[in-house]
Each structure stands twice: as C-alpha cells, then as structure tokens.
Design a protein around this motif. Sequence first.
Motif, mmCIF file in Angstrom:
data_model
loop_
_atom_site.group_PDB
_atom_site.id
_atom_site.type_symbol
_atom_site.label_atom_id
_atom_site.label_comp_id
_atom_site.label_asym_id
_atom_site.label_seq_id
_atom_site.Cartn_x
_atom_site.Cartn_y
_atom_site.Cartn_z
ATOM 1 N N ASP A 150 0.840 -1.195 0.000
ATOM 2 C CA ASP A 150 0.000 0.000 0.000
ATOM 3 C C ASP A 150 0.877 1.247 0.000
ATOM 4 N N TYR A 156 -2.805 -5.965 -5.892
ATOM 5 C CA TYR A 156 -2.856 -7.070 -4.932
ATOM 6 C C TYR A 156 -2.738 -8.444 -5.577
ATOM 7 N N ASN A 161 -0.527 -10.527 0.540
ATOM 8 C CA ASN A 161 -0.933 -9.328 1.277
ATOM 9 C C ASN A 161 -0.562 -9.480 2.741
ATOM 10 N N ALA A 163 0.367 -8.363 6.450
ATOM 11 C CA ALA A 163 0.008 -7.286 7.375
ATOM 12 C C ALA A 163 1.178 -6.324 7.545
ATOM 13 N N GLU A 164 0.865 -5.081 7.660
ATOM 14 C CA GLU A 164 1.805 -3.971 7.797
ATOM 15 C C GLU A 164 2.424 -3.569 6.460
ATOM 16 N N SER A 166 0.433 -4.531 3.250
ATOM 17 C CA SER A 166 -0.764 -4.355 2.435
ATOM 18 C C SER A 166 -1.993 -4.573 3.304
ATOM 19 N N LEU A 167 -3.104 -4.073 2.833
ATOM 20 C CA LEU A 167 -4.355 -4.373 3.496
ATOM 21 C C LEU A 167 -4.790 -5.789 3.139
ATOM 22 N N GLN A 168 -5.702 -6.286 3.933
ATOM 23 C CA GLN A 168 -6.268 -7.601 3.669
ATOM 24 C C GLN A 168 -6.979 -7.583 2.317
ATOM 25 N N GLU A 169 -6.851 -8.675 1.581
ATOM 26 C CA GLU A 169 -7.575 -8.765 0.317
ATOM 27 C C GLU A 169 -9.051 -9.050 0.557
ATOM 28 N N ASP A 174 -9.107 -13.489 0.739
ATOM 29 C CA ASP A 174 -8.703 -13.265 2.125
ATOM 30 C C ASP A 174 -8.323 -14.589 2.786
ATOM 31 N N GLN A 199 -5.458 -11.851 8.620
ATOM 32 C CA GLN A 199 -4.528 -11.462 7.560
ATOM 33 C C GLN A 199 -3.205 -12.189 7.680
#
Lengths: 405, 309
Positions: A150, A156, A161, A163-164, A166-169, A174, A199
Amino acid sequence: MSRERRAKSHEPRAKMKRTLFINLLLPPYSPLTKGGHRGVKKGGVGGLVLFTLCSMLYALCFPYMVDARVKGKCKDCHSMHYSYEGREMTYGGRAGPFPALTEGGCIGCHGQAPYGTENIITIGKARIPQVLHHMQNGDLAGGNFYYVADGYNPDYSRGHNVAEISLQENPPMDVPPGFIRSVIIPGGIGPADWPGQRQLTCAGTWGCHGDRTIEDPYKSIYGAHHTDDSEIDGSTVGKSYRFLYGITGKEHKDWEYLATIDNHNGYRGDMNHSSMDTISYLCGECHARFHPHANLGGSREVGQVYNSLWLRHPSDIAFSTVHGGFAGSEYQGYVRYSLEAPVAYSRPTGGEEVVDMNSIIMCLSCHRAHASQNPDILRWDYDKVIAGSTPSGTSCLTCHTRKGQ
Amino acid sequence: MTEEVEPGKPQYVLKNVLCVNCHSNSDRDTIKILGGARVPVVNNTVKPVKPLAGGNFYYVAKDFGDRKGHNVDGVTSVDTKFQRSPPGYDRISDPSARGYNPEKPFACAGSNGCHGNRNVEDPFDSIMGTHHADDSDIDGSTTARSYRFLKNTNKVKGVVGLEDDEWNQNSSSKKHNEYSPSIDILCASCHGYFHSKDKTGKERPWFRHPTDIVLPKGGEYTNYNPDFPPPPDRPDLRTYSLDAPVGREKIPGLPSDEVNPGKDIVICLSCHVAHSSPFASMLRWDYDAIVAGEEGKGGCFICHTGKGE
C-alpha cells in the motif's frame, strides 16, 4: 520526535543478517618491496606461485566463510525501552513499541526503505535483505513486496498481502487459495480454519516464516537470527532455510542478487513429494490443494505421477516421473539451470548448473514467494506466454520446451 | 541551587547543594572522612577511583554528555534534550502526591528527586533527620529505614535492600549491595513506561526490555555470567556478577555470590547505575561496543549468553 528510517535521513542506524564473506588469504608478505616499488622480492616468485596455488586450493575447499549467526551491534536492531533521546520513535512512520524490542518489527529491518534503492542494506557488520524496496533490477529471490505494498500503487494480484505492508484482500482472496484445514505441518498441525478476517503475517501460524504452530509471529521466530545456522537441517527455526521452519536448502549469500546459474539458492525438492522439508511443502501448508503430498492435497487434488494426467500443475515431482516418461519428452530440452524457472534438487548445493531427469519442479519454479511484477506472483507474465510464439527456454517454455516457437 | 525562596516561609538555604557538597570530593577518593564520619562520594571533580554502586556524577558533570547520567541540580546543567522531563514518565506510575514537576530542577531528593520522601517537594525537607536515625533495620517503613534513604512516598513501602558498608567500593561477588525489586518501583516513579507491564508487555515477545521479572530458568539465561561458572557441586547456580547484578525477592542477611535462574530478578540496576556512569544511558557497559555474533563477553551477554557467540 520522529526518528525516521534511512530513506528520509542519514542517521546512523542499522540492522543485520547473516553474512558470508569470501575469505581470501592475504599474502604472507607484502608485495610492496623496500623503496616503495611494487614487485616481487628476489627469490619470491616461487613463493608467490606457491601462495597462489594454496589460495586456490583453499578457496576450492572452503568457498565461503559463513557467519553462522547475525553479527552486529545490539543497538542496530533493538531499542531497549522504545525511547530515543527521551522520545518515542517511529520507523517508516509506524509507531511502536515493537515486539522483541525490535526497531520497527520485521518490516522495520527488512523493509526499512521502501523508496530506497538498496536491496541489501549494510550497516556495520550487518547485511539485511530488503523485501520491500525500489531498486531497479534488484529484486531478491523472494521477489519484492513493493508491487503489492500500500502506498506504492499496489496491485494485490501480484503478491501476498502481508500485514503492515498491504491491506487484507477481499473475499475470496482473504483465505489462501487451496487452503485445507488442519494439515500436518512441521511441529504440529496447521490451523483448523482460516477466518476471513485473519490477515497473512510474516511469520507464525498465519504466516510463512518461523514455527507455524506458534501464532505470535515474533514468538514463532524468536531467537532465529541469533542461531548458529551454519547447518541448515530444519531442526529449529534458526536452522531452517530462510527461517521457514522445517524446510531445508542452501541459502545464497546475497539472497540471489546477481545470482548465476552456478551460484544460486539451492531449493530442496522431493521427486516423490513425500517429504516435509521441501520448499514446496512449505507453500502447500497453506495452499494444500496445489501440492501432491499425501498430507496435503495429494493425488486426489493434483493427480498422480506416471499414469494419469495432472489435475493441477504438480510440484515436488521430477522430470523423470512425468506422464509418458522423461525419455523423448520435451523436458529433456531443459538442460542448464535457469534463474527464470529454477528447479529444486534432492540434495541442493546452490551450485547446480545441470538440469536433468532428477531435477524437481517446485512452486518456486513458476512463482516468487513474496511478490513479483506479475499477476499470481509469477516469475513471468502468464498473459504473454503464447504457445507456438513465445521462444522456448523462457517462462513456461523453459520446461515445456516444445510448446514454444 | 536554583529554587526560589517562597516569601514568608522559612527555607533551608542550603537545600540540594548541601547534599552535593557533602557527597562530593575534589580528589579521586570515593569515600571521604568528614569529622569522624565516612561519607560516600557520588561526585568527584576529578576522575574517581572505584566509583561506588550508584556510579559517579563526574561523568555527567564533566561535559561528557547528558546521556551519561542524571542531570542533578547543583552537579550539572539541565539536560539539553530531555530538559526537565524524565523519559518515560507516567504520572500513574508516580506515587508521589505532588508528581514530578518539570518546571522545577531535578534534585537529589524530594518530589523531583530519588532520595527521601517524594511527597515532599523540598529536597532537604524530604530527607530531614535520616542521617541521624537508626537505620539498622532496612524495612522501608520510614525514609531512614529505607535502602539508601530511598523512601519514595508514604503511599508505598520504601526501597529495601542490603547496604554494603562501603557502598560497593571494594565489592566482589561475595561482598556487595543486595537489591530487591522495590528499587524498580522507585525508578518507575519517574520512568514508568519502562516498567509498566502495559508498556513492556507481559511476556515474550517483550515490547520494552522487561524489568522486575525473574531471570528465566531456561535457555541462554541458565548460563548467566558464563565467565564465572559455579563449582561443579552447584550446577544449578550461577555466580553473581557485579557488572549485571540481580535483585532478590527476599533480601538475604548477607550478600550472596549465588544467582538462581528462575528465582532471582532482573532489575533496572542490572543494566544501569543510578547516578552516572562512563557510558551512555548510564549503562554499566558501552552498549555501542556490544556486538552480537562475535564471541563478545560481558555487558548484555552476561544474561544473553547465547547472543554473543
């Protein structure tokens, strides 16, 4: 006060990671003769020749002197009280305090300069591989989270993805594609479920590195950086390939930066897909349906060697076990190790140049581990691989040599 | 002496500087004789020989840098970066009714200091009479009966411990102060973030280096002080290190050279000294010189024995 990372300042700060140094013997005497003229002393020619021969012999026998564990100042990685000059710091804009007293957690060390142009940051005696950076042509073996991070125009589809980063897909991505509940993993059993809100993390139960039977990422990898890992046998996290618990292999000293076909990561595979210490098994712990090991998707999901057509692209199989046999197959056309589509070996050394019937297809033959420039974390753009058009010896056609031009 | 005298109220004109004057020395000795009294010296104006357990303000007073010690009024100037705010100060962790007042100087004693009763603002008032009191029993009940007159406040029990009669000047593994975790409570009064479990974490992985926790009985900690292994007949014990001392849950009657992983306690003073040291952050060693993975010894590696190899 914000104590931003190197990308924004030049404050001395640092990290580490195991380093390997080519140990070149120094001459037993200086070639600089008295008077300042560079040359060889009378009678020294024989000595120099002898020295050269000895050096070559030594280098052949001991190509690397391996620092078996992390070297560096404690202060380069740890902040004892999350306090600097009386204030709390931030690392890459992220506020702590961070687990294990680290300066910014995993990403604080291994992704400390996303816009920076260093893929390996050296500070003091520590060399730290960067999994998130912006160095042109500098992606390390695992790829580069930059493509999926991000804040950096992420896509994505190109990476995990974490954590820290990218955001969760969104659903269904997910949850790891191909996930199977409660599979056997090194040290225990994998998660009984993967909740959609859970995540991916760097390590731990919901991640790749460390002991995945331990949920907390930092607990799962605790002590690994300080472990003597001169022998990678998978017995502990520290002694596992890239701290991927239970996995073995040979670690390239520069994380495959400027790797060559005779000096690269040595990935461990098992042509019978019945071992748990292969790099592909690690992938299969989360993407179980894509791996033929009986603990994971097995033949039901992937198909069987020799006597059936594959249901899914196999991994952890040797060219010798393909349908119809190796002799006369297109796989005979893959003879020299390819960094673009690498293979695994039963006993990898990282120096294999030859690909033959015993070479093993693995997940990483096609994919990167972290993120790549291509969808599905592939090593190439699958959309542009065209049978009968794309040159053989590249992308899918590195193995499928008769499908190309 | 920077405090202003309040009109109409009798003031001890000497205040903090009296403490400093008595406990300073212009030569290198760290115990001086005043009249018939042996006075521990905390501030030598020349480089001290055998600094006492709390360290020596020489290192912060001589412009070696603010990071070398507590910037006590009368010894040195105000810390240029911290100003007058203790790092990690958490009002909730400070039992003092007054709390730390950053507008006032940092003093030896009182609400802006360490010694004496910290409910009392005036440094001299806060420690009044203690030097003349019977302190044969250090139970933390009064200022005088608190370890080194560190009472903290009436609200909490004072610091307890075993006081070496030479303030550790001639200390050894068998002769030294004995600390209790109560000393951590005192440190936390001004540096609460570094002690509160909410801030440090409650277990591994720690978010800040823990203090007031048991030295683990396992892993690398079982080799505490590896350079001085215990005799073969005491394999479960380790040898006390003056460079990284531990605290005791129960203060022994005599100093002990034994350290029990699983029982003895990591305290603030395991790494730091109270007054000032030659090293940044008032550490007992040069943190900058502690390098993992190079067979280093001492310092952090006294406890973290597996990191130095």
